[in-house]
Design an enzyme around this catalytic site. Structure first.
Site, short mmCIF file in Angstrom:
data_model
loop_
_atom_site.label_atom_id
_atom_site.label_comp_id
_atom_site.label_asym_id
_atom_site.label_seq_id
_atom_site.Cartn_x
_atom_site.Cartn_y
_atom_site.Cartn_z
N PHE A 163 3.92 -49.03 30.08
CA PHE A 163 3.47 -50.40 30.29
C PHE A 163 3.73 -50.91 31.72
O PHE A 163 5.09 -50.60 31.91
CB PHE A 163 4.14 -51.38 29.39
CG PHE A 163 3.73 -52.71 29.06
CD1 PHE A 163 2.42 -52.86 28.47
CD2 PHE A 163 4.33 -53.78 29.79
CE1 PHE A 163 1.99 -54.07 28.24
CE2 PHE A 163 3.61 -54.89 29.89
CZ PHE A 163 2.44 -55.16 29.14
N GLU A 169 -12.08 -54.83 35.65
CA GLU A 169 -10.81 -55.18 34.64
C GLU A 169 -9.69 -54.66 35.41
O GLU A 169 -9.48 -53.92 36.31
CB GLU A 169 -10.87 -53.86 33.33
CG GLU A 169 -11.23 -54.68 32.04
CD GLU A 169 -10.28 -55.39 31.52
OE1 GLU A 169 -9.24 -55.97 32.20
OE2 GLU A 169 -10.39 -55.66 30.08
P1 5GP Z 1 -7.50 -52.11 26.04
O1 5GP Z 1 -8.46 -52.74 24.93
O2 5GP Z 1 -8.16 -50.90 26.86
O3 5GP Z 1 -6.45 -51.20 25.13
O4 5GP Z 1 -6.55 -52.94 26.75
C1 5GP Z 1 -7.07 -53.53 27.91
C2 5GP Z 1 -6.06 -54.66 28.07
O5 5GP Z 1 -4.76 -54.46 27.62
C3 5GP Z 1 -6.03 -54.65 29.61
O6 5GP Z 1 -7.11 -55.53 30.15
C4 5GP Z 1 -4.70 -55.43 29.79
O7 5GP Z 1 -4.66 -56.98 29.63
C5 5GP Z 1 -3.81 -54.96 28.65
N1 5GP Z 1 -2.98 -53.66 28.80
C6 5GP Z 1 -3.12 -52.60 28.64
N2 5GP Z 1 -2.41 -51.81 28.92
C7 5GP Z 1 -1.27 -52.58 29.86
C8 5GP Z 1 -0.17 -52.38 30.55
O8 5GP Z 1 0.44 -51.15 30.99
N3 5GP Z 1 0.20 -53.31 31.20
C9 5GP Z 1 -0.31 -54.80 30.90
N4 5GP Z 1 0.43 -55.63 31.53
N5 5GP Z 1 -1.25 -54.89 30.05
C10 5GP Z 1 -1.81 -53.76 29.68
#
Ligand code: 5GP
Length: 180
Positions: A151, A98
């Site tokens: 972010f 990931e």
């Molecule tokens: P989770 O399910 O753990 O909340 O999120 C995982 C996915 O969210 C990551 O694979 C990514 O695509 C997106 N994501 C989470 N935080 C960020 C961030 O700070 N920047 C970006 N570009 N994507 C994020």
């Protein structure tokens, strides 16, 4: 792109050092085995392509596409499979790769989904980790860099499909979001 960047959070050099370390850890732990690396599209592509070149073992690269946040910055918590693996992982040593683990919902879902397919082992490797935002506890065996609750974009990570080609991990100017 340059004018949208507020600041660089992680330099290209620090990313390279981190990928070196993760590659070495995986190489050590999987010696004598043939890991099956699953890159989560599209964010993990840049990281995975660098990572595999630091693992001098026989290995397989495969991909899975899941629904993303779209142009939004927050997780909906809903994960949908858009493209599945191309082969059977029964009996294989699978490593989910990931770009970032944020709430943990995506990795949690993927682990449950892949576990029932009978891999010999199932581990997770992430370049970035946002521990402060976890909603569900999730075990991540290989963690690159801890990031604050901001972010980030670059090195594969996007905002509205842009900025994946930045060499560094960056924070965008607030105006980029308010101009949406
Ligand atoms: P989770 O399910 O753990 O909340 O999120 C995982 C996915 O969210 C990551 O694979 C990514 O695509 C997106 N994501 C989470 N935080 C960020 C961030 O700070 N920047 C970006 N570009 N994507 C994020």
């Amino acid at each position: 792109m340059e004018r949208d960047i507020d600041r660089v959070l992680i330099s290209a050099e620090e990313i390279a050092r981190t990928v070196d370390r993760l590659g070495a850890e995986i190489t050590r732990d999987y010696a004598g085995r043939e890991p099956y690396l699953v890159g989560i599209l599209r964010g993990a592509v840049v990281f995975l392509s660098d990572l595999v070149r630091r693992i001098p073992l026989p290995l397989t690269m495969d991909f899975m596409a899941i629904s993303s946040y779209g142009a939004s910055r927050r997780s909906s918590g809903i994960v949908k499979i858009i493209q599945d693996l191309s082969a059977n992982i029964n009996g294989r040593d699978v490593i989910i790769v990931e770009d970032i683990v944020d709430t943990g919902l995506t990795v949690n879902y993927l682990k449950e989904l892949l576990e029932v397919r009978g891999p010999r082992s199932l581990a997770t490797c992430t370049l970035l980790n946002k521990l402060s935002r976890r909603k569900v506890p999730v075990k991540v065996e290989y963690i690159g860099i801890e990031v604050p609750d901001e972010f980030v974009v670059g090195y594969g990570l996007d905002y509205g499909e842009r900025y994946r080609n930045l060499k560094e991990i960056c924070v965008l100017k607030e105006a980029v979001y308010t101009d949406e």
